[in-house]
Design a protein around this motif. Structure first.
Motif: not given
Length: 176
Positions: A19-28, A79-82, A97-100
């Motif tokens: 993959s040339p692109l990935f997305f990272v989501a996180s929360a406080d 916080g969590p990250v996806t 999706r990778l959760y951790g």
């Protein structure tokens, strides 16, 4: 139909590597509404830099300056990250999706720095900021039918990185 896994599978690892692109989501977690358990989520696209599969429970990437540092701030707050990776290929629809949780290290302090610096981003001409390592608790795959088929053309150059959407530029273009 989505499938849940306890770790990164060989098929998921192959998609991540391609993959040339990935997305990272996180929360406080400190900003979560205590009644609903919800809070703002930061979502960042990461292109130009590989997401390294370290083992079946860990991935890492080299983080650069040039944007906010929300992922690192949220990681320090616990916080969590996806991490989400999509296939844009016509014959291979998929979303992983990778959760951790994430851990942040300076380049000087990270035992992963040498590995990540061995394959730096070729088109990001900004200072390298830190290492983000994600400790993966579980993964989920889904069909990816909602992801369009697209071909990778090239990485963006420095002059094309979001200038027209930053405050002030709209007024300049409109003659204001």
């Amino acid at each position: 139909m989505a499938r849940i896994y306890e770790s990164i599978t060989a098929e998921q690892a192959e998609l991540i590597r391609r993959s040339p692109l990935f997305f990272v989501a996180s929360a406080d977690p400190s900003l979560a509404d205590t009644e609903a358990g919800l809070g703002p989520v930061n979502l960042s696209p990461k292109g130009g830099v590989p997401l390294h599969v370290l083992d079946d429970h860990r991935v890492a990437y080299l983080d650069y300056t040039g944007s906010g540092n929300e992922t690192a701030r949220h990681a320090v707050a616990g916080g969590p990250v996806t991490v989400m990776v999509c296939s844009f290929e016509a014959d291979d629809a998929a979303v992983v999706r990778l959760y951790g949780k994430a851990a942040v290290s300076t380049l000087e302090d990270s035992p992963l720095a040498a590995l990540l610096l061995d394959s730096p981003a070729e088109s990001i001409h900004l200072p390298q900021r830190q290492v983000i390592e994600v400790l993966v608790d579980r993964t989920i795959t889904s069909c990816g039918y909602g992801v369009p088929v697209m071909e990778f053309a090239r990485e963006r150059n420095l002059s094309g990185r979001g200038r027209s959407y930053k405050e002030g530029r709209r007024a300049e273009r409109a003659g204001g």
